[in-house]
Write an enzyme that holds these catalytic residues in place. Sequence first.
Site, PDB file in Angstrom:
ATOM      1  CG  ASP A 167      -2.008 -19.598 -20.249  1.00 24.73           C
ATOM      2  OD1 ASP A 167      -2.679 -19.806 -19.993  1.00 24.73           O
ATOM      3  OD2 ASP A 167      -0.789 -20.244 -20.138  1.00 24.73           O
ATOM      4  CB  SER A 175      -1.286 -22.672 -16.054  1.00 21.79           C
ATOM      5  OG  SER A 175      -1.165 -20.522 -16.358  1.00 21.79           O
ATOM      6  CD  GLN A 191      -3.946 -20.151 -16.312  1.00 20.12           C
ATOM      7  OE1 GLN A 191      -3.584 -18.962 -15.678  1.00 20.12           O
ATOM      8  NE2 GLN A 191      -4.557 -20.020 -17.363  1.00 20.12           N
TER       9      GLN A 191
END
Length: 335
Positions: free
Chosen positions: A249, A270, A320
């Site tokens: 991430d 996110s 993502q």
Amino acid sequence: MAAPASAGGFRVPAAGARAESPGSGDRPDAGQPAPAGDLRSVLVTSVLSLEPLDLDLFRGRHYWVPATRRLFGGQIVGQALVAAAKAVGEDVHAHSLHCYFVRAGDPTVPVLYQVERTRTGKSFSVRSVKAIQHGKPILICQASFQQTQESPVQHQFTMPTVPPPEELLSQEELIQKYLQDPNLVEKYRLGLNKILAQEVPVEIKPVSPSKTFCQLSQEPKQLLWVRARGYIGECDMKLHCCVAAYISDYAFLGTALLPHRQHPVKFMVSLDHSMWFHAPFRADHWMLYECESPWAGGCRGLVHGRLWRRDGVLAVTCAQEGVIRVTQSPAESKL
């Protein structure tokens, strides 16, 4: 003597244990005892360590909070996978996870992780996890685990050809180099000093540093060598998956901004995060993180990522989507 337990119950080797695994050979400790004084990765000892409160209920605390003062999504995903993995047997491995971030995390209080044993099958088992703060979920995660199974159906993409990490400077070294430039614009100097001050437990070596710190627009792709700081060693593969969830991430969604650097970012967060684990790997060994953004629009950006072992094996695939809001010039603004 039994190896110490860490990361909420995963078993990791003692400092003198041998560390051999697929993809090893890229670090001085590969296949050797941990060097004297080599610190255990903080990702194992602190970041991904959960306190058990009851059956399938855990509490996690925070190690690093970004400048946004929101909890780092990678930590919440990694801790959620730790909690899910504690609710399955040792004979299965994580093969996928799908998470939705539903509320901003509060860095001033711990996170509770509540696990539901959704299904336990012969080949696949599913665990559902809610990360909770102030009585409300901030993340919902579904993690799936599989018994090891052989199949003749196998293929993968080819790993990009890039310089090895030993030939590249780390992100910290690059920043120090740029800060020595007396002509550096002051706002960039302040931004680089803020990055340098962050105690991120991930080592990063950009493959194209001139693009990484360039202020000009470029194609939405980047290549980074990444690994956990410190020593993890040979242990339950599920722990390395949890560490990879944290690493995956970091700087991921920013790939979607590379073509749009002329727009100051007002808000970026996110929305979801998915991962698929394909092959064994060591998260404390260098892996190539190949990131690309195939699309952005509607105040959202989509990014895809691939984590490659140094021997060319595709270990992990990530995806993502996030919210991206930027400051528009008067000519662009539609009122």
